[in-house]
Design an enzyme around this catalytic site. Structure first.
Site, PDB file in Angstrom:
ATOM      1  NE  ARG A 216      -3.776  -2.130   1.763  1.00  0.00           N
ATOM      2  CZ  ARG A 216      -4.820  -2.440   2.471  1.00  0.00           C
ATOM      3  NH1 ARG A 216      -5.287  -1.444   3.267  1.00  0.00           N
ATOM      4  NH2 ARG A 216      -5.770  -3.482   2.331  1.00  0.00           N
ATOM      5  CD  GLU A 218      -1.588   3.004   4.002  1.00  0.00           C
ATOM      6  OE1 GLU A 218      -2.330   4.024   4.022  1.00  0.00           O
ATOM      7  OE2 GLU A 218      -2.354   2.019   4.255  1.00  0.00           O
ATOM      8  NE  ARG A 224      -3.642   4.678  13.304  1.00  0.00           N
ATOM      9  CZ  ARG A 224      -4.476   4.570  12.611  1.00  0.00           C
ATOM     10  NH1 ARG A 224      -5.125   3.244  12.197  1.00  0.00           N
ATOM     11  NH2 ARG A 224      -5.219   5.713  12.131  1.00  0.00           N
ATOM     12  CG  HIS A 225      -1.003   3.293   8.183  1.00  0.00           C
ATOM     13  ND1 HIS A 225      -1.515   4.246   8.919  1.00  0.00           N
ATOM     14  CD2 HIS A 225      -2.042   2.740   7.627  1.00  0.00           C
ATOM     15  CE1 HIS A 225      -2.727   4.228   8.955  1.00  0.00           C
ATOM     16  NE2 HIS A 225      -3.043   3.368   8.101  1.00  0.00           N
ATOM     17  CD  GLU A 360      -9.321  -1.228  10.372  1.00  0.00           C
ATOM     18  OE1 GLU A 360      -9.682   0.296  10.271  1.00  0.00           O
ATOM     19  OE2 GLU A 360      -9.134  -1.828   9.352  1.00  0.00           O
ATOM     20  CB  SER A 363     -11.604  -4.168   7.491  1.00  0.00           C
ATOM     21  OG  SER A 363     -11.257  -3.007   8.181  1.00  0.00           O
ATOM     22  NE  ARG A 411      -2.397  -0.732  11.664  1.00  0.00           N
ATOM     23  CZ  ARG A 411      -3.421  -0.141  10.814  1.00  0.00           C
ATOM     24  NH1 ARG A 411      -4.628  -0.610  11.279  1.00  0.00           N
ATOM     25  NH2 ARG A 411      -3.052   0.597   9.838  1.00  0.00           N
TER      26      ARG A 411
HETATM   27  P1  ATP Z   1      -6.430   1.916   8.187  1.00  0.00           P
HETATM   28  O1  ATP Z   1      -7.777   2.585   8.300  1.00  0.00           O
HETATM   29  O2  ATP Z   1      -5.984   1.583   9.655  1.00  0.00           O
HETATM   30  O3  ATP Z   1      -5.498   2.464   7.538  1.00  0.00           O
HETATM   31  P2  ATP Z   1      -7.569  -0.112   6.390  1.00  0.00           P
HETATM   32  O4  ATP Z   1      -8.988  -0.203   6.697  1.00  0.00           O
HETATM   33  O5  ATP Z   1      -7.234   0.816   5.273  1.00  0.00           O
HETATM   34  O6  ATP Z   1      -6.625   0.343   7.714  1.00  0.00           O
HETATM   35  P3  ATP Z   1      -8.080  -2.902   5.456  1.00  0.00           P
HETATM   36  O7  ATP Z   1      -8.061  -2.463   4.052  1.00  0.00           O
HETATM   37  O8  ATP Z   1      -9.338  -2.923   6.266  1.00  0.00           O
HETATM   38  O9  ATP Z   1      -7.338  -1.498   6.013  1.00  0.00           O
HETATM   39  O10 ATP Z   1      -6.940  -3.992   5.906  1.00  0.00           O
HETATM   40  C1  ATP Z   1      -7.354  -4.976   6.806  1.00  0.00           C
HETATM   41  C2  ATP Z   1      -6.312  -4.959   7.812  1.00  0.00           C
HETATM   42  O11 ATP Z   1      -4.812  -4.924   7.417  1.00  0.00           O
HETATM   43  C3  ATP Z   1      -6.246  -3.557   8.622  1.00  0.00           C
HETATM   44  O12 ATP Z   1      -7.495  -3.714   9.784  1.00  0.00           O
HETATM   45  C4  ATP Z   1      -4.871  -3.673   9.490  1.00  0.00           C
HETATM   46  O13 ATP Z   1      -4.778  -4.421  10.314  1.00  0.00           O
HETATM   47  C5  ATP Z   1      -4.166  -4.228   8.195  1.00  0.00           C
HETATM   48  N1  ATP Z   1      -3.487  -3.016   7.534  1.00  0.00           N
HETATM   49  C6  ATP Z   1      -4.080  -2.531   6.348  1.00  0.00           C
HETATM   50  N2  ATP Z   1      -3.320  -1.396   5.867  1.00  0.00           N
HETATM   51  C7  ATP Z   1      -2.134  -1.571   6.532  1.00  0.00           C
HETATM   52  C8  ATP Z   1      -0.849  -0.868   6.506  1.00  0.00           C
HETATM   53  N3  ATP Z   1      -0.744   0.055   5.797  1.00  0.00           N
HETATM   54  N4  ATP Z   1       0.022  -1.085   7.319  1.00  0.00           N
HETATM   55  C9  ATP Z   1      -0.032  -2.290   8.258  1.00  0.00           C
HETATM   56  N5  ATP Z   1      -1.405  -2.950   8.468  1.00  0.00           N
HETATM   57  C10 ATP Z   1      -2.342  -2.493   7.792  1.00  0.00           C
HETATM   58 MG    MG Z   2     -10.074  -1.234   7.360  1.00  0.00          MG
END
Ligand code: ATP
Ligand code: MG
Length: 437
Positions: A216, A218, A224-225, A360, A363, A411
């Site tokens: 990702r 990000e 936490r990312h 979180e 999901s 996470r």
């Molecule tokens: P957030 O809103 O916390 O950035 P997200 O809702 O974009 O996360 P999801 O697509 O729901 O992330 O991904 C499912 C799970 O994968 C998340 O709940 C989290 O535990 C983990 N996750 C997602 N993106 C990341 C990231 N960039 N770094 C670490 N863990 C991640």
């Molecule tokens: Mg999510």
């Protein structure tokens, strides 16, 4: 695990080995030379041990040993002597020392320094950072948690799969995708296995899981990312609603916590942490209730908005006051969720998040299996159904109702062990500025 360099690990020496010649091997952690006698602390996979040498007994070997730079790798043969004053209850009196690898000086990072170096320095020298017991402990716990996940999911009839990470369209929509050059075409790194695990629901495999990479883009550096993270992803077919998925998720988490507590006593002691075992069922609160709770605490959040970092934290606090550490947030507004999410009563969705102490960790939800509805949702989300033609095709020839979740491993670990920065929970983190090591 015996070989020509080692007959015993530090922690495997038993009373029966006393007064025997044994071989040990590892890294020279410390040398204390007080002139007539020297003590060498040797570290191996299982701990440390002491090598004791008297100068007058073997002046040449004494000289050799005390001049070995710290963190060099050596193999030592010697007499194993009981000594109740030494931590392990024994020491090694060496008669043969082989240096397998000399460490250069100075070290870029200390292994036993009292004051810990900055995270960046540590990560730049991760191979040395990971020589520390407490850093290794995180990955040993991670290993047990993943073993528990495999065990639990397989016991529930899930089979492990691996789906492509180089893909033709973005898995989650949105902007945070890494684009790559794939010969003449543009391709993407998978943000999640979403589209493929759903595709597998059209095959009759019914229950699949994947321990997988998420890529990702990000943009922001947060604690936490990561830009490359790992997750446990599952998908299951013939579900009535999202409740069945939450049941699997809470039991998965329960099993992982339980196994960590049972099998990682030593690691938890090193980290000085205790595992919190969730009570099942984990409470479910609706998005609407969450908004109400947050507004009561003067958060500026409006209905329809996704929870920001601060809202997540505040909710964590509110829940903790009631002694709840794990909680599901259910029934999110449809517009906060990706296109594949099953709608519920017009403006809601059959989705959920699992949070753990204000962050979180997973999901999930029920997905749309009706292709016409799916196309409509793709368009509503500002995407082009044409970009999803291979995915959509799998819905046209028999697709059962299904759903699943994505659960972030780093996470979870970070929350489980109360670690402040997610970078500690992955061996070699990738973030906005870090591409090495
Ligand atoms: P957030 O809103 O916390 O950035 P997200 O809702 O974009 O996360 P999801 O697509 O729901 O992330 O991904 C499912 C799970 O994968 C998340 O709940 C989290 O535990 C983990 N996750 C997602 N993106 C990341 C990231 N960039 N770094 C670490 N863990 C991640
Ligand atoms: Mg999510």
């Amino acid at each position: 695990m015996m070989n020509q360099y080692r007959t015993h690990y530090s922690k495997d020496v038993k009373k029966k080995d006393y007064n025997q010649s044994i071989k040990v091997a590892g890294w020279v952690e410390d040398i204390r030379n007080i002139g007539s006698i020297a003590f060498i602390i040797l570290r191996d996979k299982k701990g440390t041990l002491q090598i004791t040498i008297l100068k007058k007994q073997n002046p040449d070997l004494f000289k050799k040993l005390v001049s070995i730079p710290r963190e060099s790798v050596i193999s030592v043969r010697g007499l194993c002597k009981e000594n109740t004053q030494v931590r392990n209850g024994y020491e090694i009196l060496p008669d043969q020392v082989e240096v397998l690898s000399y460490a250069a000086t100075p070290l870029p990072l200390g292994v036993v320094d009292k004051v810990e170096a900055e995270l960046d320095t540590r990560l730049d020298n991760r191979f040395i950072d990971l020589r520390k017991q407490d850093k290794q402990a995180i990955f040993k716990i991670r290993n047990i948690i993943l073993a528990a996940a495999h065990e639990y999911l397989r016991s529930q009839g899930f089979i492990e799969v691996h789906t492509p990470k180089i893909i033709a369209s973005s898995s989650e929509g949105g902007t945070n995708v890494f684009r790559i050059q794939y010969f003449e075409k543009e391709a993407f790194l998978a943000q999640s296995p979403q589209l493929y695990k759903q595709t597998l629901m059209a095959t009759g495999l019914d229950r699949v899981y994947e321990i997988t990479w998420y890529f990702r883009a990000e943009e922001h550096n947060t604690r936490r990312h990561l830009n490359e993270s790992t997750a446990i992803d599952i998908e299951m077919a013939f579900i009535k609603n999202e409740e069945e998925i939450m049941k699997i998720l809470e039991r998965l988490v329960y099993n992982m916590c339980k196994k960590a507590e049972e099998k990682c006593r030593k690691e938890l002691d090193i980290l000085n942490k205790q595992i919190l075992i969730p009570k099942i069922p984990i409470p479910r609160i609706t998005y609407d209730e969450v908004i109400q709770k947050l507004q009561e605490k003067n958060s500026g959040i409006q209905w329809g908005e996704d929870l920001g970092t601060e809202d997540e934290r505040l909710l964590g606090e509110i829940m903790r006051e009631n002694n709840e550490h794990f909680y599901f947030i259910t029934r999110y507004p449809l517009e906060t969720k990706p296109f594949y999410t099953m709608p519920c009563k017009n403006k809601y969705s059959r989705s959920f998040d699992l949070a753990y102490n204000g962050i979180e960790i997973a999901s999930g939800g029920q997905r749309i299996h009706d292709v016409r509805l799916l196309e409509e949702r793709i368009r509503r989300c500002g995407l082009d159904p044409k970009d999803f033609d291979t995915y959509l095709k799998t819905f046209r020839y028999g697709m059962p109702p299904h759903g699943g979740f994505g659960f972030g491993i780093e996470r979870f670990l970070m929350q489980l062990l109360d670690i402040n920065n997610i970078r500690e929970c992955i061996l070699f983190p990738r973030d906005r500025t870090r591409l090495k090591p």
